[in-house]
Design an enzyme around this catalytic site. Structure first.
Site, short mmCIF file in Angstrom:
data_model
loop_
_atom_site.label_atom_id
_atom_site.label_comp_id
_atom_site.label_asym_id
_atom_site.label_seq_id
_atom_site.Cartn_x
_atom_site.Cartn_y
_atom_site.Cartn_z
N CYS A 100 -43.81 7.62 -12.80
CA CYS A 100 -43.63 6.72 -11.67
C CYS A 100 -45.00 6.21 -11.24
O CYS A 100 -45.95 7.00 -11.14
CB CYS A 100 -42.95 7.46 -10.52
SG CYS A 100 -42.66 6.45 -9.05
N HIS A 142 -33.67 5.01 -11.63
CA HIS A 142 -34.99 5.40 -11.14
C HIS A 142 -35.44 4.47 -10.01
O HIS A 142 -35.85 4.92 -8.94
CB HIS A 142 -36.01 5.39 -12.29
CG HIS A 142 -37.40 5.72 -11.86
ND1 HIS A 142 -38.01 6.91 -12.18
CD2 HIS A 142 -38.31 5.03 -11.14
CE1 HIS A 142 -39.24 6.93 -11.68
NE2 HIS A 142 -39.43 5.79 -11.04
N GLU A 143 -35.38 3.16 -10.27
CA GLU A 143 -35.86 2.19 -9.28
C GLU A 143 -34.95 2.13 -8.05
O GLU A 143 -35.43 2.05 -6.92
CB GLU A 143 -36.01 0.80 -9.90
CG GLU A 143 -37.04 0.73 -11.02
CD GLU A 143 -38.42 1.25 -10.63
OE1 GLU A 143 -38.81 1.14 -9.44
OE2 GLU A 143 -39.12 1.77 -11.51
N HIS A 146 -35.52 4.71 -5.46
CA HIS A 146 -36.59 4.40 -4.50
C HIS A 146 -36.00 3.74 -3.25
O HIS A 146 -36.49 3.94 -2.14
CB HIS A 146 -37.64 3.48 -5.11
CG HIS A 146 -38.65 4.17 -5.95
ND1 HIS A 146 -39.53 5.11 -5.46
CD2 HIS A 146 -38.94 4.06 -7.27
CE1 HIS A 146 -40.32 5.54 -6.43
NE2 HIS A 146 -39.97 4.93 -7.54
#
Length: 187
Positions: A100, A142-143, A146
């Site tokens: 990351c 993953h994104e 966030h």
């Protein structure tokens, strides 16, 4: 414009990001700046919280992986007001190493579902409601994590998290080196 990437320890990385209105001021410039920042950091994805904005905007560029994953040649997209609606629990769970930009110098194995259902607006503000699978599904998870205030290290085993605790503390204190601009939590 290349923006600094907020590193582990910043509170903005732990907030649930908000949807934005379709007339959000300077959205095109924000997306352009996010691509510039992503390119400068040699990443494949960047979420707005990583540049200090608690809004639901993500850019993903998989074209950089085209030599290994030719199916993603030319793949460069923005996702606005994106949400994972559901994961296909009947799909395989795949473990792969992830890193990351907000946690420089650290990579860990993360298990994720291989197929997800997402809704988002594209750069032209057109709505999409689709199932995504494979490597793109991993990057989206993953994104989009966030946007929920979740980082990939939250998804590693308790033992691994204990083993990387000092590295995470060092990152939060600015004790790391990387090749792109960062904004450290305690400075």
């Amino acid at each position: 414009m290349i923006l600094p990437i907020y590193t582990y320890g910043h509170s903005v990385l732990r907030k649930v990001a908000q949807d934005i209105p379709t007339d959000f001021q300077d959205l095109d410039k924000l997306i352009h700046d996010m691509y510039d920042t992503l390119d400068a950091a040699s990443g494949v994805g960047l979420a707005a919280p990583q540049i200090g904005k608690s809004i639901r905007v993500v850019v993903i560029d998989l074209d950089v992986l085209k030599d290994d994953l030719p199916e993603y040649a030319g793949y460069r997209h923005a996702f606005i007001n994106s949400h994972i609606i559901e994961v296909d629990k009947s799909s395989d769970k795949v473990t792969m190493e992830e890193g990351c930009l907000s946690i420089p110098g650290l990579n860990e194995n993360v298990e994720r579902y291989s197929r997800i259902h997402v809704k988002y607006l594209d750069e032209a503000l057109q709505p999409h409601d689709e199932w995504v699978e494979g490597f793109l599904a991993r990057v989206m998870q993953h994104e989009f994590d966030h946007l929920e205030g979740v980082m990939y290290v939250d998804r590693i085993s308790p033992l691994r998290k204990q083993l990387v605790k000092n590295k995470l503390r060092n990152i939060s204190q600015g004790k790391f080196k990387c090749s792109y601009r960062t904004k450290i939590a305690h400075k």
